[in-house]
Design an enzyme around this catalytic site. Structure first.
Site, PDB file in Angstrom:
ATOM      1  N   GLN A  77      34.855  35.142  31.748  1.00 24.32           N
ATOM      2  CA  GLN A  77      34.595  34.333  32.933  1.00 24.32           C
ATOM      3  C   GLN A  77      33.220  34.598  33.534  1.00 24.32           C
ATOM      4  O   GLN A  77      32.887  34.038  34.587  1.00 24.32           O
ATOM      5  CB  GLN A  77      35.682  34.600  33.984  1.00 24.32           C
ATOM      6  CG  GLN A  77      37.069  34.167  33.529  1.00 24.32           C
ATOM      7  CD  GLN A  77      38.180  34.618  34.456  1.00 24.32           C
ATOM      8  OE1 GLN A  77      37.948  35.273  35.475  1.00 24.32           O
ATOM      9  NE2 GLN A  77      39.410  34.279  34.112  1.00 24.32           N
ATOM     10  N   HIS A 139      37.529  37.710  36.545  1.00 22.51           N
ATOM     11  CA  HIS A 139      37.732  37.880  37.987  1.00 22.51           C
ATOM     12  C   HIS A 139      36.465  38.387  38.680  1.00 22.51           C
ATOM     13  O   HIS A 139      36.464  39.444  39.323  1.00 22.51           O
ATOM     14  CB  HIS A 139      38.911  38.811  38.268  1.00 22.51           C
ATOM     15  CG  HIS A 139      40.247  38.244  37.912  1.00 22.51           C
ATOM     16  ND1 HIS A 139      41.429  38.709  38.432  1.00 22.51           N
ATOM     17  CD2 HIS A 139      40.594  37.225  37.077  1.00 22.51           C
ATOM     18  CE1 HIS A 139      42.441  38.029  37.928  1.00 22.51           C
ATOM     19  NE2 HIS A 139      41.957  37.118  37.091  1.00 22.51           N
ATOM     20  N   GLU A 234      46.036  30.388  46.594  1.00 25.66           N
ATOM     21  CA  GLU A 234      46.026  30.359  48.056  1.00 25.66           C
ATOM     22  C   GLU A 234      44.803  29.648  48.616  1.00 25.66           C
ATOM     23  O   GLU A 234      43.707  29.742  48.055  1.00 25.66           O
ATOM     24  CB  GLU A 234      45.995  31.790  48.614  1.00 25.66           C
ATOM     25  CG  GLU A 234      47.158  32.669  48.240  1.00 25.66           C
ATOM     26  CD  GLU A 234      47.031  34.068  48.806  1.00 25.66           C
ATOM     27  OE1 GLU A 234      47.948  34.876  48.575  1.00 25.66           O
ATOM     28  OE2 GLU A 234      46.009  34.369  49.489  1.00 25.66           O
ATOM     29  N   TYR A 244      44.121  40.007  53.201  1.00 24.86           N
ATOM     30  CA  TYR A 244      44.823  38.852  52.663  1.00 24.86           C
ATOM     31  C   TYR A 244      45.882  39.230  51.619  1.00 24.86           C
ATOM     32  O   TYR A 244      46.435  38.353  50.975  1.00 24.86           O
ATOM     33  CB  TYR A 244      43.817  37.838  52.136  1.00 24.86           C
ATOM     34  CG  TYR A 244      43.037  37.231  53.276  1.00 24.86           C
ATOM     35  CD1 TYR A 244      43.540  36.145  53.967  1.00 24.86           C
ATOM     36  CD2 TYR A 244      41.847  37.797  53.715  1.00 24.86           C
ATOM     37  CE1 TYR A 244      42.856  35.612  55.049  1.00 24.86           C
ATOM     38  CE2 TYR A 244      41.167  37.280  54.792  1.00 24.86           C
ATOM     39  CZ  TYR A 244      41.674  36.180  55.466  1.00 24.86           C
ATOM     40  OH  TYR A 244      40.997  35.661  56.558  1.00 24.86           O
ATOM     41  N   TYR A 255      51.662  37.597  34.588  1.00 27.66           N
ATOM     42  CA  TYR A 255      51.684  36.681  33.449  1.00 27.66           C
ATOM     43  C   TYR A 255      52.839  36.979  32.495  1.00 27.66           C
ATOM     44  O   TYR A 255      53.259  36.106  31.740  1.00 27.66           O
ATOM     45  CB  TYR A 255      50.347  36.733  32.711  1.00 27.66           C
ATOM     46  CG  TYR A 255      49.199  36.238  33.550  1.00 27.66           C
ATOM     47  CD1 TYR A 255      49.170  34.928  34.000  1.00 27.66           C
ATOM     48  CD2 TYR A 255      48.157  37.075  33.920  1.00 27.66           C
ATOM     49  CE1 TYR A 255      48.129  34.461  34.785  1.00 27.66           C
ATOM     50  CE2 TYR A 255      47.114  36.623  34.708  1.00 27.66           C
ATOM     51  CZ  TYR A 255      47.104  35.310  35.142  1.00 27.66           C
ATOM     52  OH  TYR A 255      46.079  34.857  35.924  1.00 27.66           O
TER      53      TYR A 255
END
Length: 369
Positions: A77, A139, A234, A244, A255
Protein backbone atom coordinates in the site's frame (compact mmCIF):
# COMPACT_ATOMS: atom_id res chain seq x y z
CA UNK A 1 -20.48 10.68 22.61
CA UNK A 2 -22.01 10.40 19.15
CA UNK A 3 -24.56 7.83 18.09
CA UNK A 4 -23.53 5.36 15.41
CA UNK A 5 -25.53 5.44 12.19
CA UNK A 6 -26.24 2.11 10.51
CA UNK A 7 -28.38 3.40 7.68
CA UNK A 8 -28.06 0.42 5.37
CA UNK A 9 -29.76 -1.72 8.00
CA UNK A 10 -32.53 0.83 8.32
CA UNK A 11 -33.32 0.65 4.61
CA UNK A 12 -32.07 4.16 3.85
CA UNK A 13 -29.38 3.13 1.37
CA UNK A 14 -30.48 3.89 -2.19
CA UNK A 15 -28.92 3.63 -5.63
CA UNK A 16 -28.61 6.92 -7.50
CA UNK A 17 -30.19 7.41 -10.92
CA UNK A 18 -27.46 7.88 -13.50
CA UNK A 19 -29.53 10.01 -15.91
CA UNK A 20 -28.71 13.22 -14.05
CA UNK A 21 -24.95 12.86 -14.49
CA UNK A 22 -22.53 12.61 -17.37
CA UNK A 23 -19.39 10.55 -16.75
CA UNK A 24 -16.53 11.45 -19.08
CA UNK A 25 -13.16 9.68 -19.01
CA UNK A 26 -10.58 12.43 -19.48
CA UNK A 27 -7.38 10.41 -18.99
CA UNK A 28 -6.43 6.73 -19.19
CA UNK A 29 -3.16 4.92 -18.56
CA UNK A 30 -2.31 6.35 -15.14
CA UNK A 31 -0.46 3.76 -13.04
CA UNK A 32 -2.33 3.33 -9.76
CA UNK A 33 -3.19 7.02 -9.32
CA UNK A 34 -3.77 7.98 -5.70
CA UNK A 35 -4.58 11.67 -5.33
CA UNK A 36 -5.59 14.77 -7.27
CA UNK A 37 -5.20 18.53 -6.75
CA UNK A 38 -6.42 21.43 -8.90
CA UNK A 39 -4.01 24.14 -9.96
CA UNK A 40 -5.35 27.72 -10.26
CA UNK A 41 -4.72 27.80 -14.03
CA UNK A 42 -7.06 24.85 -14.71
CA UNK A 43 -4.41 22.12 -14.79
CA UNK A 44 -4.28 19.26 -12.28
CA UNK A 45 -1.65 17.41 -10.31
CA UNK A 46 -2.06 13.64 -9.96
CA UNK A 47 0.12 11.27 -7.93
CA UNK A 48 0.91 7.75 -9.11
CA UNK A 49 1.91 5.27 -6.41
CA UNK A 50 5.15 4.13 -8.11
CA UNK A 51 6.52 7.63 -7.44
CA UNK A 52 5.41 9.94 -10.24
CA UNK A 53 3.71 13.32 -9.95
CA UNK A 54 1.89 14.18 -13.17
CA UNK A 55 0.61 17.50 -14.52
CA UNK A 56 -2.56 17.10 -16.60
CA UNK A 57 -3.82 20.03 -18.66
CA UNK A 58 -7.44 20.96 -19.28
CA UNK A 59 -7.56 18.94 -22.50
CA UNK A 60 -6.45 15.77 -20.68
CA UNK A 61 -2.88 15.81 -21.94
CA UNK A 62 -0.58 14.07 -19.45
CA UNK A 63 2.80 15.73 -19.21
CA UNK A 64 6.10 14.07 -18.39
CA UNK A 65 6.57 13.46 -14.65
CA UNK A 66 7.46 16.41 -12.47
CA UNK A 67 11.09 16.29 -11.37
CA UNK A 68 12.25 16.80 -7.80
CA UNK A 69 9.79 14.32 -6.25
CA UNK A 70 11.28 12.31 -3.37
CA UNK A 71 12.22 8.66 -3.89
CA UNK A 72 9.48 6.41 -2.58
CA UNK A 73 9.28 2.89 -1.18
CA UNK A 74 6.76 1.42 -3.63
CA UNK A 75 5.42 -1.80 -2.17
CA UNK A 76 2.03 -3.04 -0.99
CA UNK A 77 0.00 0.00 0.00
CA UNK A 78 3.03 2.26 -0.04
CA UNK A 79 4.35 4.71 -2.59
CA UNK A 80 3.64 8.31 -3.54
CA UNK A 81 0.37 9.14 -1.80
CA UNK A 82 -1.39 12.46 -1.22
CA UNK A 83 -0.88 15.85 -2.88
CA UNK A 84 -2.32 19.13 -1.60
CA UNK A 85 -1.57 22.73 -2.44
CA UNK A 86 -0.49 25.42 -0.03
CA UNK A 87 -3.30 27.69 1.14
CA UNK A 88 -1.31 30.51 -0.51
CA UNK A 89 -0.27 28.56 -3.60
CA UNK A 90 -0.85 31.46 -5.99
CA UNK A 91 1.85 33.45 -4.19
CA UNK A 92 4.20 30.78 -2.79
CA UNK A 93 3.77 27.90 -5.29
CA UNK A 94 4.18 25.26 -2.56
CA UNK A 95 3.03 21.67 -3.05
CA UNK A 96 2.76 19.21 -0.14
CA UNK A 97 3.29 15.47 -0.68
CA UNK A 98 3.03 12.39 1.51
CA UNK A 99 4.82 9.14 0.70
CA UNK A 100 6.33 5.97 2.12
CA UNK A 101 10.09 5.89 2.12
CA UNK A 102 12.85 3.50 3.16
CA UNK A 103 13.21 -0.23 2.58
CA UNK A 104 11.25 -3.42 3.16
CA UNK A 105 12.59 -3.86 6.67
CA UNK A 106 12.83 -0.18 7.62
CA UNK A 107 10.28 2.25 6.25
CA UNK A 108 7.81 4.92 7.33
CA UNK A 109 5.44 7.70 6.24
CA UNK A 110 6.83 11.11 5.31
CA UNK A 111 5.44 14.54 4.56
CA UNK A 112 7.32 17.20 2.62
CA UNK A 113 6.91 20.23 0.39
CA UNK A 114 8.54 21.91 -2.57
CA UNK A 115 7.83 24.86 -4.84
CA UNK A 116 6.37 24.06 -8.26
CA UNK A 117 8.33 25.82 -11.00
CA UNK A 118 7.34 24.70 -14.49
CA UNK A 119 7.58 20.92 -14.45
CA UNK A 120 9.85 20.69 -11.40
CA UNK A 121 9.56 20.75 -7.61
CA UNK A 122 12.44 22.83 -6.30
CA UNK A 123 13.80 23.35 -2.78
CA UNK A 124 11.98 20.24 -1.59
CA UNK A 125 12.12 19.71 2.18
CA UNK A 126 11.08 16.77 4.35
CA UNK A 127 8.85 18.22 7.08
CA UNK A 128 7.69 15.14 8.99
CA UNK A 129 8.82 11.55 9.54
CA UNK A 130 6.52 9.14 11.38
CA UNK A 131 8.32 7.37 14.22
CA UNK A 132 9.21 4.69 14.91
CA UNK A 133 9.86 3.04 11.56
CA UNK A 134 8.21 -0.25 10.64
CA UNK A 135 8.86 -3.42 8.63
CA UNK A 136 5.41 -3.65 7.00
CA UNK A 137 4.19 -2.15 3.72
CA UNK A 138 0.53 -1.58 4.63
CA UNK A 139 -1.63 0.82 6.68
CA UNK A 140 0.28 4.04 6.05
CA UNK A 141 -2.58 6.54 6.05
CA UNK A 142 -1.12 9.63 4.41
CA UNK A 143 -4.16 11.77 3.56
CA UNK A 144 -3.80 15.45 4.41
CA UNK A 145 -6.03 18.49 4.92
CA UNK A 146 -5.05 22.13 5.13
CA UNK A 147 -6.66 24.05 7.99
CA UNK A 148 -6.66 27.82 7.49
CA UNK A 149 -5.75 30.27 10.23
CA UNK A 150 -8.73 30.90 12.51
CA UNK A 151 -9.60 31.85 16.08
CA UNK A 152 -6.12 33.22 16.66
CA UNK A 153 -4.39 29.99 15.54
CA UNK A 154 -1.97 29.81 12.64
CA UNK A 155 -2.71 27.68 9.58
CA UNK A 156 -1.87 23.98 9.95
CA UNK A 157 -1.85 20.68 8.08
CA UNK A 158 -3.54 17.58 9.50
CA UNK A 159 -2.45 14.09 8.37
CA UNK A 160 -3.48 10.56 9.29
CA UNK A 161 -0.87 7.91 10.11
CA UNK A 162 -1.80 4.22 9.94
CA UNK A 163 -1.12 1.53 12.53
CA UNK A 164 1.26 -0.46 10.30
CA UNK A 165 -1.00 -3.54 10.70
CA UNK A 166 1.45 -5.48 12.89
CA UNK A 167 1.62 -2.65 15.44
CA UNK A 168 -2.05 -2.15 16.23
CA UNK A 169 -1.59 -2.08 20.01
CA UNK A 170 0.61 0.99 19.51
CA UNK A 171 -2.48 2.86 18.26
CA UNK A 172 -3.27 3.39 21.95
CA UNK A 173 0.17 4.83 22.66
CA UNK A 174 0.43 8.58 21.94
CA UNK A 175 4.20 8.24 22.32
CA UNK A 176 4.37 6.79 18.78
CA UNK A 177 2.80 7.91 15.52
CA UNK A 178 1.13 4.55 14.86
CA UNK A 179 -2.65 4.93 14.50
CA UNK A 180 -2.77 8.70 15.01
CA UNK A 181 -3.62 11.99 13.43
CA UNK A 182 -0.97 14.67 13.60
CA UNK A 183 -1.41 18.43 13.32
CA UNK A 184 1.60 20.37 12.16
CA UNK A 185 2.51 23.91 11.31
CA UNK A 186 2.99 24.54 7.61
CA UNK A 187 6.73 24.21 8.19
CA UNK A 188 6.26 20.76 9.78
CA UNK A 189 6.70 21.85 13.38
CA UNK A 190 4.16 20.38 15.85
CA UNK A 191 1.24 22.76 16.22
CA UNK A 192 0.18 21.66 19.70
CA UNK A 193 0.76 18.99 22.34
CA UNK A 194 -2.50 17.53 23.61
CA UNK A 195 -1.28 14.26 25.16
CA UNK A 196 1.37 14.08 27.85
CA UNK A 197 4.68 12.73 26.46
CA UNK A 198 3.17 12.32 23.01
CA UNK A 199 5.10 11.95 19.78
CA UNK A 200 5.46 15.25 17.90
CA UNK A 201 2.19 16.55 16.51
CA UNK A 202 -0.15 13.81 17.76
CA UNK A 203 -3.68 15.12 18.35
CA UNK A 204 -5.73 11.90 18.37
CA UNK A 205 -5.13 8.18 18.84
CA UNK A 206 -6.92 4.89 18.32
CA UNK A 207 -7.03 4.86 14.52
CA UNK A 208 -6.49 1.76 12.37
CA UNK A 209 -5.90 2.80 8.76
CA UNK A 210 -7.04 6.41 8.24
CA UNK A 211 -7.74 7.03 4.57
CA UNK A 212 -9.26 10.52 4.36
CA UNK A 213 -9.50 13.81 6.18
CA UNK A 214 -11.37 16.91 5.00
CA UNK A 215 -12.03 20.31 6.50
CA UNK A 216 -15.49 21.90 6.42
CA UNK A 217 -14.73 25.61 6.46
CA UNK A 218 -18.41 26.53 6.78
CA UNK A 219 -18.95 24.62 10.02
CA UNK A 220 -15.31 24.50 11.21
CA UNK A 221 -15.38 20.71 11.44
CA UNK A 222 -12.75 18.14 10.43
CA UNK A 223 -14.15 14.85 9.09
CA UNK A 224 -12.08 11.70 8.78
CA UNK A 225 -12.64 8.07 7.95
CA UNK A 226 -10.71 4.84 8.31
CA UNK A 227 -10.75 1.18 7.36
CA UNK A 228 -12.01 -1.31 9.88
CA UNK A 229 -10.74 -4.90 9.74
CA UNK A 230 -13.52 -7.08 8.30
CA UNK A 231 -16.36 -4.62 8.75
CA UNK A 232 -16.36 -1.57 10.96
CA UNK A 233 -15.20 1.13 8.53
CA UNK A 234 -15.78 4.46 10.31
CA UNK A 235 -16.52 8.12 9.72
CA UNK A 236 -15.41 10.29 12.63
CA UNK A 237 -15.65 13.92 13.59
CA UNK A 238 -11.99 14.54 14.37
CA UNK A 239 -11.13 16.46 17.51
CA UNK A 240 -8.01 16.97 19.55
CA UNK A 241 -7.38 14.76 22.61
CA UNK A 242 -9.85 12.14 21.37
CA UNK A 243 -9.32 8.38 21.45
CA UNK A 244 -11.15 6.64 18.60
CA UNK A 245 -10.80 3.19 20.08
CA UNK A 246 -8.71 0.90 17.90
CA UNK A 247 -8.01 -1.84 18.91
CA UNK A 248 -9.94 -1.55 22.20
CA UNK A 249 -13.19 -1.08 20.25
CA UNK A 250 -14.23 -2.08 16.75
CA UNK A 251 -17.42 -2.86 14.84
CA UNK A 252 -15.56 -5.39 12.71
CA UNK A 253 -13.80 -8.71 13.20
CA UNK A 254 -10.35 -9.91 12.17
CA UNK A 255 -9.81 -11.26 8.65
CA UNK A 256 -9.81 -14.78 10.10
CA UNK A 257 -13.26 -14.17 11.56
CA UNK A 258 -11.89 -14.02 15.10
CA UNK A 259 -12.80 -11.16 17.40
CA UNK A 260 -10.27 -8.35 17.60
CA UNK A 261 -12.05 -7.12 20.72
CA UNK A 262 -15.33 -7.92 22.47
CA UNK A 263 -16.16 -4.20 22.68
CA UNK A 264 -17.80 -1.95 20.12
CA UNK A 265 -18.16 0.80 22.72
CA UNK A 266 -16.08 1.53 25.79
CA UNK A 267 -15.89 4.25 28.42
CA UNK A 268 -13.76 7.18 27.28
CA UNK A 269 -13.78 6.15 23.61
CA UNK A 270 -15.22 8.51 20.98
CA UNK A 271 -17.79 6.68 18.87
CA UNK A 272 -17.94 7.09 15.08
CA UNK A 273 -20.87 8.95 13.57
CA UNK A 274 -21.23 6.25 10.92
CA UNK A 275 -20.12 2.64 10.44
CA UNK A 276 -20.05 0.40 7.38
CA UNK A 277 -20.47 -3.33 7.97
CA UNK A 278 -19.75 -5.03 5.65
CA UNK A 279 -16.78 -2.90 4.68
CA UNK A 280 -16.74 -0.68 1.62
CA UNK A 281 -12.99 0.04 2.03
CA UNK A 282 -13.30 3.84 1.98
CA UNK A 283 -10.54 5.70 0.16
CA UNK A 284 -10.48 9.42 -0.72
CA UNK A 285 -13.22 11.73 0.51
CA UNK A 286 -14.50 15.19 -0.43
CA UNK A 287 -16.99 17.59 1.09
CA UNK A 288 -19.27 18.78 -1.68
CA UNK A 289 -19.54 22.53 -2.07
CA UNK A 290 -20.64 23.72 -5.49
CA UNK A 291 -23.47 24.81 -7.76
CA UNK A 292 -23.44 21.94 -10.26
CA UNK A 293 -25.08 19.48 -7.83
CA UNK A 294 -26.80 21.77 -5.29
CA UNK A 295 -28.72 18.84 -3.79
CA UNK A 296 -25.38 17.44 -2.58
CA UNK A 297 -24.21 20.64 -0.90
CA UNK A 298 -22.67 19.92 2.49
CA UNK A 299 -22.57 16.15 1.96
CA UNK A 300 -19.53 13.87 2.05
CA UNK A 301 -18.52 11.98 -1.09
CA UNK A 302 -16.57 8.86 -0.13
CA UNK A 303 -14.57 6.82 -2.66
CA UNK A 304 -15.01 3.08 -2.12
CA UNK A 305 -12.63 0.36 -3.22
CA UNK A 306 -14.94 -2.62 -2.82
CA UNK A 307 -18.69 -3.27 -2.96
CA UNK A 308 -20.71 -2.55 0.13
CA UNK A 309 -23.84 -4.52 -0.76
CA UNK A 310 -24.98 -7.17 -3.21
CA UNK A 311 -26.45 -4.61 -5.64
CA UNK A 312 -23.12 -2.83 -6.17
CA UNK A 313 -20.73 -5.16 -8.01
CA UNK A 314 -17.66 -2.92 -7.96
CA UNK A 315 -16.08 0.04 -6.30
CA UNK A 316 -18.24 3.15 -6.23
CA UNK A 317 -18.80 6.46 -4.40
CA UNK A 318 -21.02 6.83 -1.34
CA UNK A 319 -22.80 10.13 -0.88
CA UNK A 320 -23.23 10.52 2.87
CA UNK A 321 -25.94 13.06 3.63
CA UNK A 322 -25.27 15.20 6.69
CA UNK A 323 -27.68 17.29 8.73
CA UNK A 324 -26.34 19.20 11.72
CA UNK A 325 -23.35 16.89 11.88
CA UNK A 326 -25.42 13.70 11.84
CA UNK A 327 -25.70 11.15 9.02
CA UNK A 328 -29.31 11.11 7.79
CA UNK A 329 -29.03 9.33 4.45
CA UNK A 330 -26.71 7.50 2.11
CA UNK A 331 -26.65 7.00 -1.65
CA UNK A 332 -24.62 4.77 -3.99
CA UNK A 333 -23.07 6.62 -6.93
CA UNK A 334 -21.10 5.61 -10.04
CA UNK A 335 -21.07 1.84 -9.53
CA UNK A 336 -21.38 1.53 -13.30
CA UNK A 337 -17.72 2.56 -13.67
CA UNK A 338 -16.78 -1.00 -12.75
CA UNK A 339 -13.54 -0.19 -10.91
CA UNK A 340 -12.14 0.56 -7.48
CA UNK A 341 -12.38 4.31 -6.85
CA UNK A 342 -9.25 5.62 -5.14
CA UNK A 343 -10.01 9.33 -4.90
CA UNK A 344 -12.89 11.75 -5.30
CA UNK A 345 -12.50 15.53 -5.56
CA UNK A 346 -14.74 18.52 -6.26
CA UNK A 347 -13.46 20.80 -9.02
CA UNK A 348 -13.65 24.60 -9.01
CA UNK A 349 -16.80 24.52 -11.19
CA UNK A 350 -18.57 21.97 -8.98
CA UNK A 351 -17.88 18.95 -11.20
CA UNK A 352 -16.80 15.77 -9.41
CA UNK A 353 -13.54 14.09 -10.42
CA UNK A 354 -12.67 10.44 -9.79
CA UNK A 355 -9.46 8.40 -9.92
CA UNK A 356 -9.70 4.65 -10.46
CA UNK A 357 -7.29 2.35 -8.65
CA UNK A 358 -5.93 0.36 -11.60
CA UNK A 359 -2.70 -0.36 -13.44
CA UNK A 360 -4.33 1.57 -16.30
CA UNK A 361 -6.02 4.08 -14.04
CA UNK A 362 -8.58 6.58 -15.27
CA UNK A 363 -9.37 10.20 -14.46
CA UNK A 364 -13.13 10.69 -14.81
CA UNK A 365 -15.14 13.93 -14.74
CA UNK A 366 -18.75 13.81 -13.54
CA UNK A 367 -20.93 16.74 -14.58
CA UNK A 368 -24.63 17.63 -14.73
CA UNK A 369 -26.48 16.75 -17.94
Amino acid sequence: MRLISLLALAGLLVSAPVSAQTLETRVTGLEYPWSLAFLPDGRMLVTEKPGRLRIIDESGLVQTPVSGVPEVFYSGQGGLLDVVLSLDFETDGLVYLSWSGGSAGDNTLYLGRGRLEGDALVEFDVLFEAMPHRRTDVHYGGRMAMIPAEAGQAATVVMGVGDGFDYREEAQNPGTHFGTYVRLGLDGQPAQRVFENSAPGVISIGHRNPQAVVYDATNHVVWSHEHGPRGGDEINELSSTANYGWPITSHGVDYTGALVTPFDTYAGIDEPIHVWTPSIAPAGMALYRGEMFPEWDGDLLVAALIPGDADVPSGHVRRVELDAGQVVGEEVLFGEIGARIRDVRVGPDGAVWLLTDEAEGRLIRVSRD
